[in-house]
Design a protein around this motif. Structure first.
Motif, short mmCIF file in Angstrom:
data_model
loop_
_atom_site.label_atom_id
_atom_site.label_comp_id
_atom_site.label_asym_id
_atom_site.label_seq_id
_atom_site.Cartn_x
_atom_site.Cartn_y
_atom_site.Cartn_z
N HIS A 1 0.81 -1.21 0.00
CA HIS A 1 0.00 0.00 0.00
C HIS A 1 0.85 1.26 0.00
O HIS A 1 0.63 2.14 -0.83
CB HIS A 1 -1.07 0.04 1.09
CG HIS A 1 -1.92 1.24 0.89
ND1 HIS A 1 -2.95 1.26 -0.02
CD2 HIS A 1 -1.79 2.50 1.33
CE1 HIS A 1 -3.43 2.48 -0.09
NE2 HIS A 1 -2.75 3.25 0.72
N HIS B 1 -6.84 -3.22 3.80
CA HIS B 1 -7.96 -3.18 2.88
C HIS B 1 -7.72 -4.02 1.62
O HIS B 1 -8.63 -4.22 0.84
CB HIS B 1 -8.36 -1.74 2.52
CG HIS B 1 -7.32 -0.95 1.79
ND1 HIS B 1 -7.17 0.40 1.95
CD2 HIS B 1 -6.37 -1.30 0.90
CE1 HIS B 1 -6.19 0.84 1.19
NE2 HIS B 1 -5.69 -0.18 0.54
N HIS B 2 -6.51 -4.52 1.45
CA HIS B 2 -6.27 -5.44 0.34
C HIS B 2 -6.61 -6.87 0.71
O HIS B 2 -6.56 -7.76 -0.12
CB HIS B 2 -4.81 -5.37 -0.10
CG HIS B 2 -4.43 -4.05 -0.69
ND1 HIS B 2 -4.59 -3.76 -2.01
CD2 HIS B 2 -3.96 -2.92 -0.11
CE1 HIS B 2 -4.20 -2.52 -2.24
NE2 HIS B 2 -3.82 -1.98 -1.09
CU LIG Z 1 -4.09 0.02 -0.70
#
Ligand SMILES: [Cu+2]
Ligand code: HEM
Lengths: 576, 183
Positions: free
Chosen positions: A273, A322-323
């Protein structure tokens, strides 16, 4: 470590010391630029092969098909398909965007825009390029291995990427290449961080730095902190593959005592991220500056833009989960990651509003760098908004691993970074090479990129929303997806068009390099330091280190009496 | 502070942060493996006898001390003394690597093979990665053997940076010693 410390180095004389083993940040920047453009072409070709397969499964790829896949009569075979999307992602992220945005612009702009004669550590800088080069060689070599290159996607999740999923040497080569590239990136990061802190021209406070430098600097900080995390991940993966450890092997594939495949996902996204912000921050910085330059007015809330970018940088370290919403995380975690993800919208909205504030009521000049910057504002807006659907757990459970995700990150990453990169190239080309690029071709290139680009990426959002998963060789074996064939064809045709229009860029670039009209010192009439010196600059940049007296965006000041509508950073701020 | 010193300090700080992140990732993974398993060491394995790792710890800590003395002597502009301490650091560093070699063959002799599952993976994998960094550190010490002929500002900077890196390796080993071998 031999250091430059801002003294004048003797100019190199031999071909090798001038163009190959060069310590000069301007030459290294160009090396990275060529390197990145080469891989952009290679990655782009792979993209077309992928797109062709998705729109016309079972049809031979035109022209090159028989050459590339003689055994299958020109049709992309399934295993090559997996290799193609793996290498496409890897190449675009690490070998195209990173070298152009960070390698080329970072090297070129940082010393020039802060009024330094070179980087703090020129030798480290040279090594950084050659490590990247070595890494590129390893990656390209892997394409010719008997079992082919890596095919576990750019994220290389185990078990796809362990010996069970990828028995060939390709995945190991991939790990080595990424590790070498990491060394190159971190060397660059050490240099950028140190240079910005210690070599700013006298009088230049942090908020007098152009926002381009802010973006590059924050990127360097993120690089230094998070690339080693990926480094640890690929080392463990390599150990699993080569020496027989079982860090990421579970179940029957681990003979005794179980490893944990999902752990790799955590490690990858703790890096991954921040990585997406590593890629976008330089583009944000460039766009923030260019919008102001070509609107002929100061950047609206420049200080808050810089601070918002910093806030995004900090927050980007906290949202990686969130992945992984679909990895059976506890709801407590998914909710926390969702909340943190949504929090990023606040600083993002701040600088986005600042961009709009900057162009608001400006006397806009629609030169090609500005067109590309405005393009970024549009596509990044779309990309950011689609991120919200993915950051929300409930919607992500449906959208995860569909083409909606692919559309999202192509809007944010491919589109924004690419357009931002082109804006930068058109803007600094005159300074880099001392020649002007052809403006008509540049505008043609812009529209020829911008329109099909939205066809491609918006199409991706739609087919993803319609339920088509990513990374499937032939989605249309599923009856429910057959109705998506027309949109897929539309996307592919748009992609081919967009690819063709890149030829305009290549022609313009090469032609201008040879035959372009000579560039004046300051063709765009802006006041940052690099435009006070000749195009191209002399070997040591500044005969005398400039003294900075005002900010980088002093345009359109009504009190100016010089006949110009801007002032240089070396001039005292004009007051009423 | 002079600009060159500042640059050197900054660059080294960033480098050490990078190293710290790499090992933090490893330790984070280790914490997860351990908290996820009911028994540690897993069934069929025994704890590694502490003798050899403790000896390694002793060696690397003393070498750190010598490295510190080498830096102090360099700053006091006593080249001969500094070189003596540098030799000692280097010798103890090599001795540390030797004990690591013994550790690996001891593990093998007691039936803990590289491919024997996650317990062995951690023992071997982490010590390998640390050892690779120690080899890098030994390289920087060798480099100092070549350049530590005077006490110019630039030599002092080099000695300071190598010292920091060497301490860093010692600290990482210490953490590994307590978390992997003792606990
Ligand atoms: Cu991300
Ligand atoms: C504006 C706020 C953003 C939000 C809320 C956001 C949210 C998300 C979420 C939740 C996912 C995971 C989707 C899934 O796999 O189910 C995702 C994927 C992704 N995002 Fe974003 N994102 C944002 C901005 C960006 C930016 C600026 C970039 C890059 C420059 C980016 C690049 C990516 C990439 C590369 C992936 C997919 C990686 C993969 O699975 O291969 N995103 N984003």
């Amino acid at each position: 470590m031999s250091g430059g410390y801002n003294e004048i180095h003797p100019e190199p004389t031999t071909f090798i010391s001038k163009y190959l083993i060069s310590f000069d940040h301007k030459v290294i920047a160009k090396q990275f630029l060529w390197y990145g453009i080469f891989f952009l072409g290679l990655g782009g070709l792979m993209a077309l092969l992928i797109r062709w397969t998705l729109a016309y499964p079972g049809v031979p790829f035109p022209v090159l098909g028989n050459l590339l896949f003689p055994d299958s009569a020109g049709i992309v075979p399934p295993d090559s398909y997996a290799m193609l999307f793996t290498m496409h992602g890897t190449i675009m992220i690490f070998y195209a965007i990173t070298p152009i945005l960070i390698g080329a612009f970072g090297n070129y702009c940082i010393p020039l825009m802060i009024g330094a004669r070179d980087m703090a550590f020129p030798m480290l800088n040279m090594l950084s390029f050659w490590f990247a080069f070595l890494s590129g060689v390893v990656l390209i070599t892997s394409l010719f291995l008997p079992l082919g290159a890596a095919s576990g996607a750019w994220t290389s999740y185990p078990t796809l990427s362990t010996m069970i999923g990828s028995p060939g040497a390709g995945q190991t080569f991939w790990c080595v290449a990424i590790f070498l590239f990491g060394i190159s990136s971190t060397m660059g990061a050490v240099n950028y961080v140190t240079t910005v802190i210690t070599l700013r021209a006298p009088g230049m406070g942090y908020f007098d730095m152009p926002l381009t430098i802010w973006g590059l600097w924050l990127t360097a900080i993120l690089n230094a902190i998070f690339v080693p995390v990926l480094g640890a991940g690929v080392i463990l993966l390599t150990l699993d593959r080569v020496l027989g450890t079982t860090f990421f092997l579970a179940g029957a594939s681990a003979t005794s005592g179980s490893g944990d495949p999902v752990l790799f996902q955590h490690v990858f996204w703790i890096f991954g991220h921040p990585e997406v912000y590593i890629l976008i921050l330089p583009a944000w910085g460039i766009v923030s500056d260019l919008l102001s330059f070509f609107s002929r007015k100061p950047a609206f809330g420049a200080k808050s833009t810089a601070l918002a970018m910093t806030a995004v940088t900090v927050l980007s370290t906290l949202v990686y989960g969130h992945h992984m919403f679909t990895t059976q995380m506890s709801p407590l975690l998914t909710q926390s990651f969702m909340t943190l993800t949504m929090t990023i919208s606040i600083p993002s909205a701040i600088f986005f509003a600042n961009w709009l504030g900057t162009i608001w009521k400006g006397s806009i000049r629609f030169d090609s760098p500005m067109l590309f910057s405005l393009g970024v504002v549009f596509v990044f807006g779309l990309g950011g908004l689609t991120g919200l659907h993915l950051g929300t757990v409930t919607t992500d459970l449906y959208l995860h691993d569909t083409y909606f995700v692919v559309g999202h990150f192509h809007y944010t990453m491919a589109a924004s970074v690419l357009l931002g990169g082109f804006a930068g190239i058109y803007f600094w080309f005159p300074k880099m090479f001392g020649k002007m690029m052809n403006e008509k071709l540049a505008k043609l290139h812009f529209w020829g990129t911008m329109i099909p680009l939205n066809g491609v990426f918006f199409g991706m959002l739609m087919i993803g929303y319609g339920g088509m998963h990513r990374r499937i060789y032939n989605p249309f074996v599923y009856d429910s997806l057959k109705r998506l064939i027309p949109i897929n064809e539309f996307v592919t045709i748009s992609a081919i068009l967009m690819g063709l229009f890149q030829i305009v860029f290549v022609i313009n670039f090469l032609w201008s390099l040879k035959k372009g009209p000579k560039a004046p010192n300051n063709p765009w009439e802006v006041g940052t330091l690099e435009w006070t010196i000749p195009s191209p600059p002399v070997h040591h940049n500044y005969d005398e280190i400039p003294v900075v007296k005002c900010g980088p965006h002093e345009l359109g000041n009504p009190n100016l009496k010089t006949g110009r509508d801007f002032q240089y950073q070396t001039e005292e701020l004009v007051q009423g | 502070m002079k600009r060159a010193d500042l640059q050197s300090n900054l660059a080294m700080t960033v480098t050490l942060i990078m190293g710290a992140m790499l090992f933090t990732t490893l330790f984070m993974g280790y914490a997860i493996y351990r908290s996820a398993s009911t028994y540690w060491p897993p069934m069929g394995f025994a704890k590694v006898a502490l003798g050899l790792p403790t000896f390694s710890t002793f060696l690397i800590l003393v070498s750190s001390l010598f490295c510190y003395l080498a830096r102090v002597a360099t700053q006091a502009r006593k080249v001969e003394k500094a070189r003596l301490y540098l030799h000692l650091t280097l010798i103890l560093g090599l001795a540390f690597m030797l004990t690591q070699g013994f550790l690996w063959s001891h593990l093998k002799a007691t039936g803990v093979y590289v491919s024997s599952g996650i317990f062995a993976s951690i023992l071997y994998g982490f010590t390998w990665i640390h050892a690779a960094h120690v080899i890098l550190g030994l390289g920087t010490l060798l480099y100092l053997e070549i350049v530590l002929k005077n006490t110019s500002d630039s030599t002092i900077r080099k000695v300071i940076n190598v010292e920091k890196f060497w301490h860093f390796l010692g600290i990482i080993w210490l953490i590994m010693y307590f978390t992997i071998f003792v606990l």
